[in-house]
Design a protein around this motif. Structure first.
Motif, PDB file in Angstrom:
ATOM      1  N   ASP A 131       0.869  -1.018   0.190  1.00 58.08           N
ATOM      2  CA  ASP A 131      -0.007   0.157  -0.069  1.00 58.08           C
ATOM      3  C   ASP A 131       0.358   1.172  -0.536  1.00 58.08           C
ATOM      4  OD1 ASP A 131      -2.170  -1.273  -0.119  1.00 58.08           O
ATOM      5  OD2 ASP A 131      -3.146  -1.567   1.915  1.00 58.08           O
ATOM      6  N   GLU A 132       2.139   1.304   0.377  1.00 60.87           N
ATOM      7  CA  GLU A 132       2.883   2.012   0.669  1.00 60.87           C
ATOM      8  C   GLU A 132       3.787   2.330  -0.506  1.00 60.87           C
ATOM      9  OE1 GLU A 132       4.727   1.797   4.419  1.00 60.87           O
ATOM     10  OE2 GLU A 132       2.874   2.091   5.503  1.00 60.87           O
ATOM     11  N   GLY A 133       3.500   1.457  -1.390  1.00 55.23           N
ATOM     12  CA  GLY A 133       4.267   1.377  -2.741  1.00 55.23           C
ATOM     13  C   GLY A 133       6.238   0.872  -2.741  1.00 55.23           C
ATOM     14  N   HIS A 134       6.420   0.153  -1.102  1.00 55.87           N
ATOM     15  CA  HIS A 134       7.925   0.013  -0.715  1.00 55.87           C
ATOM     16  C   HIS A 134       7.259  -1.699  -1.333  1.00 55.87           C
ATOM     17  CE1 HIS A 134       8.633   3.383   1.371  1.00 55.87           C
ATOM     18  NE2 HIS A 134       7.375   2.603   2.626  1.00 55.87           N
ATOM     19  N   ARG A 135       6.901  -2.210  -1.909  1.00 51.29           N
ATOM     20  CA  ARG A 135       6.579  -4.017  -2.154  1.00 51.29           C
ATOM     21  C   ARG A 135       5.350  -3.914  -3.549  1.00 51.29           C
ATOM     22  NH1 ARG A 135       7.391  -9.075   0.805  1.00 51.29           N
ATOM     23  NH2 ARG A 135       8.052  -8.062   2.379  1.00 51.29           N
ATOM     24  N   PRO A 136       6.105  -4.546  -4.575  1.00 55.26           N
ATOM     25  CA  PRO A 136       5.276  -4.954  -5.526  1.00 55.26           C
ATOM     26  C   PRO A 136       3.877  -5.266  -5.257  1.00 55.26           C
ATOM     27  CG  PRO A 136       6.651  -5.572  -5.648  1.00 55.26           C
ATOM     28  CD  PRO A 136       7.383  -5.054  -5.078  1.00 55.26           C
ATOM     29  N   GLY A 137       2.394  -5.741  -5.780  1.00 58.15           N
ATOM     30  CA  GLY A 137       1.669  -6.498  -5.659  1.00 58.15           C
ATOM     31  C   GLY A 137       0.074  -5.020  -5.604  1.00 58.15           C
ATOM     32  N   THR A 138      -0.867  -5.821  -5.606  1.00 57.27           N
ATOM     33  CA  THR A 138      -2.322  -4.931  -5.144  1.00 57.27           C
ATOM     34  C   THR A 138      -2.661  -4.242  -4.024  1.00 57.27           C
ATOM     35  OG1 THR A 138      -2.587  -6.717  -7.286  1.00 57.27           O
ATOM     36  CG2 THR A 138      -4.683  -5.543  -6.036  1.00 57.27           C
ATOM     37  N   THR A 139      -2.624  -2.711  -3.883  1.00 55.19           N
ATOM     38  CA  THR A 139      -3.013  -2.727  -2.897  1.00 55.19           C
ATOM     39  C   THR A 139      -4.920  -2.955  -2.374  1.00 55.19           C
ATOM     40  OG1 THR A 139      -3.284  -0.640  -3.866  1.00 55.19           O
ATOM     41  CG2 THR A 139      -1.565  -0.569  -3.998  1.00 55.19           C
TER      42      THR A 139
ATOM     43  N   SER B 145      -6.599  -0.241  -2.319  1.00 53.29           N
ATOM     44  CA  SER B 145      -7.985  -0.108  -2.161  1.00 53.29           C
ATOM     45  C   SER B 145      -8.219  -0.624  -4.120  1.00 53.29           C
ATOM     46  CB  SER B 145      -7.922   1.510  -2.613  1.00 53.29           C
ATOM     47  OG  SER B 145      -6.651   1.989  -3.576  1.00 53.29           O
ATOM     48  N   GLU B 146      -6.814  -1.568  -4.522  1.00 57.39           N
ATOM     49  CA  GLU B 146      -6.992  -1.771  -5.753  1.00 57.39           C
ATOM     50  C   GLU B 146      -7.773  -3.376  -5.320  1.00 57.39           C
ATOM     51  OE1 GLU B 146      -3.242  -2.358  -6.926  1.00 57.39           O
ATOM     52  OE2 GLU B 146      -3.066  -0.709  -8.260  1.00 57.39           O
ATOM     53  N   SER B 147      -6.999  -3.645  -4.339  1.00 57.87           N
ATOM     54  CA  SER B 147      -8.629  -5.143  -4.454  1.00 57.87           C
ATOM     55  C   SER B 147      -9.782  -4.763  -3.527  1.00 57.87           C
ATOM     56  CB  SER B 147      -7.967  -5.638  -3.097  1.00 57.87           C
ATOM     57  OG  SER B 147      -6.674  -6.674  -3.408  1.00 57.87           O
ATOM     58  N   GLN B 148     -10.138  -3.448  -3.516  1.00 62.40           N
ATOM     59  CA  GLN B 148     -11.795  -3.447  -3.044  1.00 62.40           C
ATOM     60  C   GLN B 148     -12.448  -3.134  -4.385  1.00 62.40           C
ATOM     61  OE1 GLN B 148     -10.469  -0.216   0.101  1.00 62.40           O
ATOM     62  NE2 GLN B 148     -10.854  -1.673   2.211  1.00 62.40           N
ATOM     63  N   ARG B 149     -11.596  -2.296  -5.128  1.00 64.30           N
ATOM     64  CA  ARG B 149     -12.276  -1.560  -6.542  1.00 64.30           C
ATOM     65  C   ARG B 149     -12.417  -2.779  -7.266  1.00 64.30           C
ATOM     66  NH1 ARG B 149     -16.191   0.745  -8.750  1.00 64.30           N
ATOM     67  NH2 ARG B 149     -15.227   1.344 -11.080  1.00 64.30           N
ATOM     68  N   LEU B 150     -11.514  -3.996  -7.018  1.00 66.73           N
ATOM     69  CA  LEU B 150     -12.262  -5.291  -7.800  1.00 66.73           C
ATOM     70  C   LEU B 150     -13.453  -5.884  -7.671  1.00 66.73           C
ATOM     71  CD1 LEU B 150      -8.104  -6.893  -8.608  1.00 66.73           C
ATOM     72  CD2 LEU B 150      -9.853  -5.018 -10.350  1.00 66.73           C
ATOM     73  N   VAL B 151     -13.325  -6.094  -6.137  1.00 67.71           N
ATOM     74  CA  VAL B 151     -14.394  -6.228  -5.711  1.00 67.71           C
ATOM     75  C   VAL B 151     -15.443  -5.885  -6.026  1.00 67.71           C
ATOM     76  CG1 VAL B 151     -15.923  -7.214  -3.477  1.00 67.71           C
ATOM     77  CG2 VAL B 151     -13.312  -7.859  -3.733  1.00 67.71           C
ATOM     78  N   GLU B 152     -15.528  -4.630  -5.512  1.00 67.23           N
ATOM     79  CA  GLU B 152     -16.802  -3.273  -6.647  1.00 67.23           C
ATOM     80  C   GLU B 152     -17.321  -4.171  -8.079  1.00 67.23           C
ATOM     81  OE1 GLU B 152     -15.331   0.327  -5.626  1.00 67.23           O
ATOM     82  OE2 GLU B 152     -15.612   0.323  -3.446  1.00 67.23           O
ATOM     83  N   LEU B 153     -15.991  -4.261  -8.603  1.00 66.54           N
ATOM     84  CA  LEU B 153     -16.536  -4.376 -10.391  1.00 66.54           C
ATOM     85  C   LEU B 153     -16.992  -5.921 -10.484  1.00 66.54           C
ATOM     86  CD1 LEU B 153     -13.177  -2.889 -11.575  1.00 66.54           C
ATOM     87  CD2 LEU B 153     -16.349  -1.863 -11.776  1.00 66.54           C
ATOM     88  N   GLU B 154     -16.345  -6.600  -9.165  1.00 66.99           N
ATOM     89  CA  GLU B 154     -17.243  -7.659  -9.969  1.00 66.99           C
ATOM     90  C   GLU B 154     -18.988  -8.146  -9.399  1.00 66.99           C
ATOM     91  OE1 GLU B 154     -14.426 -10.492  -7.603  1.00 66.99           O
ATOM     92  OE2 GLU B 154     -12.878 -10.742  -9.603  1.00 66.99           O
ATOM     93  N   LYS B 155     -19.078  -6.781  -8.280  1.00 71.10           N
ATOM     94  CA  LYS B 155     -20.938  -7.275  -8.035  1.00 71.10           C
ATOM     95  C   LYS B 155     -20.959  -6.904  -8.755  1.00 71.10           C
ATOM     96  CE  LYS B 155     -19.373  -6.801  -2.874  1.00 71.10           C
ATOM     97  NZ  LYS B 155     -18.995  -5.983  -1.885  1.00 71.10           N
ATOM     98  N   GLU B 156     -21.068  -5.868 -10.201  1.00 66.71           N
ATOM     99  CA  GLU B 156     -21.430  -5.091 -10.743  1.00 66.71           C
ATOM    100  C   GLU B 156     -21.629  -6.143 -11.597  1.00 66.71           C
ATOM    101  OE1 GLU B 156     -19.617  -1.950 -12.008  1.00 66.71           O
ATOM    102  OE2 GLU B 156     -20.200  -0.761 -10.181  1.00 66.71           O
ATOM    103  N   VAL B 157     -20.906  -7.334 -11.954  1.00 64.19           N
ATOM    104  CA  VAL B 157     -20.906  -7.951 -12.927  1.00 64.19           C
ATOM    105  C   VAL B 157     -22.512  -9.297 -12.690  1.00 64.19           C
ATOM    106  CG1 VAL B 157     -19.992 -10.033 -14.787  1.00 64.19           C
ATOM    107  CG2 VAL B 157     -18.499  -7.425 -14.186  1.00 64.19           C
TER     108      VAL B 157
END
Length: 82
Positions: free
Chosen positions: A60-68, A70-82
């Motif tokens: 989340d702080e940008g010190h390590r690569p990966g999915t933040t 907030s990105e994970s929460q957005r993906l969950v929201e998008l999956e719910k819409e589908v």
């Protein structure tokens, strides 16, 4: 259909405090070894759970690569819409 996420076992305040303590302890080479076990025992948290929290905080702080978070929460929201 996806199941709902499990309720959080630990309060957010404890999670934030434990993460801060572990990150600070890991900065000092003399206290780095065994940080997750030591802090976890102090606060009653599974060391592996604490390690996961620290890794996510680093992402989340940008010190390590990966999915933040907030990105994970957005993906969950998008999956719910589908």
């Amino acid at each position: 259909m996806r199941s709902m996420a499990a309720p959080r076992k630990y309060p957010d305040e404890l999670r934030e405090r434990a993460t801060r303590m572990a990150v600070q302890a890991r900065r000092d080479p003399s206290t780095r070894s065994g940080t997750f076990r030591r802090v976890g025992e102090q606060l009653g948290i599974n060391p592996e759970t604490l390690r996961n929290w620290v890794v996510q905080a680093e992402v989340d702080e940008g010190h390590r690569p990966g999915t933040t978070t907030s990105e994970s929460q957005r993906l969950v929201e998008l999956e719910k819409e589908v």
